[in-house]
Design an enzyme around this catalytic site. Structure first.
Site, short mmCIF file in Angstrom:
data_model
loop_
_atom_site.label_atom_id
_atom_site.label_comp_id
_atom_site.label_asym_id
_atom_site.label_seq_id
_atom_site.Cartn_x
_atom_site.Cartn_y
_atom_site.Cartn_z
N GLN A 1 29.05 -2.61 70.92
CA GLN A 1 30.10 -1.97 70.12
C GLN A 1 29.86 -2.17 68.63
O GLN A 1 30.13 -1.28 67.82
CB GLN A 1 31.47 -2.55 70.48
CG GLN A 1 32.17 -1.87 71.62
CD GLN A 1 33.62 -2.31 71.73
OE1 GLN A 1 34.04 -3.30 71.14
NE2 GLN A 1 34.40 -1.56 72.47
N LEU B 1 38.49 4.34 76.10
CA LEU B 1 37.62 5.23 75.34
C LEU B 1 38.31 5.70 74.07
O LEU B 1 37.68 5.82 73.01
CB LEU B 1 37.20 6.42 76.19
CG LEU B 1 36.21 7.39 75.54
CD1 LEU B 1 34.91 6.69 75.18
CD2 LEU B 1 35.93 8.58 76.48
N ASP C 1 40.37 4.09 72.21
CA ASP C 1 40.23 3.02 71.21
C ASP C 1 38.84 3.02 70.60
O ASP C 1 38.67 2.86 69.39
CB ASP C 1 40.48 1.65 71.87
CG ASP C 1 41.91 1.47 72.35
OD1 ASP C 1 42.78 2.30 71.98
OD2 ASP C 1 42.16 0.52 73.10
N GLN C 2 37.83 3.20 71.46
CA GLN C 2 36.44 3.06 71.03
C GLN C 2 35.93 4.25 70.21
O GLN C 2 35.00 4.11 69.41
CB GLN C 2 35.55 2.85 72.25
CG GLN C 2 35.83 1.54 72.97
CD GLN C 2 35.22 1.48 74.35
OE1 GLN C 2 34.30 2.23 74.68
NE2 GLN C 2 35.71 0.58 75.19
N HIS D 1 46.06 -1.72 70.50
CA HIS D 1 44.66 -1.82 70.07
C HIS D 1 44.30 -0.65 69.16
O HIS D 1 43.65 -0.83 68.13
CB HIS D 1 43.73 -1.83 71.28
CG HIS D 1 43.48 -3.18 71.85
ND1 HIS D 1 44.22 -3.70 72.88
CD2 HIS D 1 42.59 -4.14 71.53
CE1 HIS D 1 43.80 -4.90 73.18
NE2 HIS D 1 42.80 -5.20 72.38
#
Length: 335
Positions: A107, A283, A285-286, A308
């Site tokens: 990440q 996903l 969040d990412q 988050h």
């Protein structure tokens, strides 16, 4: 001295107060060449401060952009990070001796290496499937295909699996310079119903009947699904049920004392719930970091804008100004 440098100040206890604040800050700092200082790192966790996987994220980002760092030690709750050079492509090694999460390191370094001028690779060791972090299976099957649509060019190879407590997993990450500027993404409608889900059961150093029982439960919940059982060699026993399709994944890690049926049932129920939306909440969040790094408009529709996600938006806007809006359950990256 730090006090004589203009830097972004970050309160690590804001919102969810987890390691995501640190990882996003490291990535943006390296790419945008903006130094930052963060205090109260992971203040909202039972054991605050930097643990081995967090420290490796710091060291990895430091190596890639030749950063000046202060406070990079175990259990530290304060860190100063100042990029000193261009992003360094090439061959990298990031080795965590514990079962620290490989997913969290990916990440951090993937967005940075994507902005290098040449190809890079990274050998990363640690835990491939551990709690409270994206597994490498999820990154490979759900996350990478999503960011590839935005111009990220990366490939992941799992060389060895690693479970808690011994870890010992190993992956190779291959990254080409991204297609810049990154493309926007629109995930506001459900994917094609013909996209059938798949399941992956990992079973290491445990009885084979566990996987058979899990497969039976998966077939009860999701009749039209292909199930692959893998029995990798590993230093520690491990059992994972991972169900996925485009933009949606659900993972459950087996635990001592928890019946195989319960492990599979939990993964199935989470997958079914998350599949009601265009992408799963993890996903969503990412993707925020990549949406921010694109200058195009992006929209994603989520089941719930998590704490988050709200915290990640707050952190990104510390570096980039006000670029996000929300509309109900939509998160919008403005042009």
């Amino acid at each position: 001295m730090v006090d004589s440098i203009k830097y972004i100040e970050i309160d690590g206890s804001v919102g969810s107060g987890g390691g995501q604040l640190l990882r996003t800050a490291l990535s943006l700092s390296a790419i945008l060449k903006k130094p930052f200082k963060i205090d109260k790192i992971r203040a909202n966790r039972p054991k605050p401060g930097l643990f081995p996987q967090h420290l490796m994220c710091v060291r990895a980002a430091q190596k890639i952009c030749n950063a000046k760092v202060e406070g990079a030690k175990l259990h530290s709750t304060e860190l100063f990070f100042e990029p000193k050079g261009d992003i360094k492509p090439g061959r990298h090694e990031f080795l965590v001796k514990t079962a620290g999460s490989i997913g969290l390191i990916i990440q951090t370094v993937l967005p940075i290496l994507s902005f290098a001028k040449e190809e890079s690779s990274a050998r990363i060791t640690g835990g491939t499937h551990v709690t409270f972090s994206p597994t490498v299976s999820y990154i490979d099957k759900v996350f990478l295909p999503a960011v590839q649509k935005m111009g990220i060019q990366a490939e992941l190879k799992i060389k060895r699996y690693g479970f808690y407590p011994k870890g010992g997993g190993e992956v190779e990450l291959f990254v080409k310079p991204a297609e810049l500027p990154l493309k926007g993404i629109n995930l506001t409608k459900l994917m094609n119903a013909e996209d059938k889900p798949k399941a992956e059961i990992l079973l290491a150093n445990l009885s084979e009947h566990i996987a058979d029982r899990e497969k039976s439960i998966i077939k009860e919940y999701l009749s039209d699904i292909s199930v692959e059982i893998k029995k990798p060699a590993a230093f520690s026993p491990g059992n994972i049920v991972f169900i996925y399709k485009e933009n949606v994944g659900a993972t459950t890690l087996g635990e001592r004392g928890v019946p195989a049926e319960e492990v599979a049932k939990k993964a199935c129920e989470e997958f079914i719930e998350q599949s009601k939306y265009p992408l799963d909440q993890h996903l969503s969040d990412q993707l925020l970091l990549y949406m921010a790094l694109s200058k195009e408009r992006s929209e994603i529709l989520v089941h719930k804008i998590t704490e988050h996600a709200k915290t990640n938006i707050w952190l990104i806007e510390k570096f980039m100004g006000r670029i996000f809006d929300t509309d109900g359950n939509k998160i919008i990256r403005k042009k």
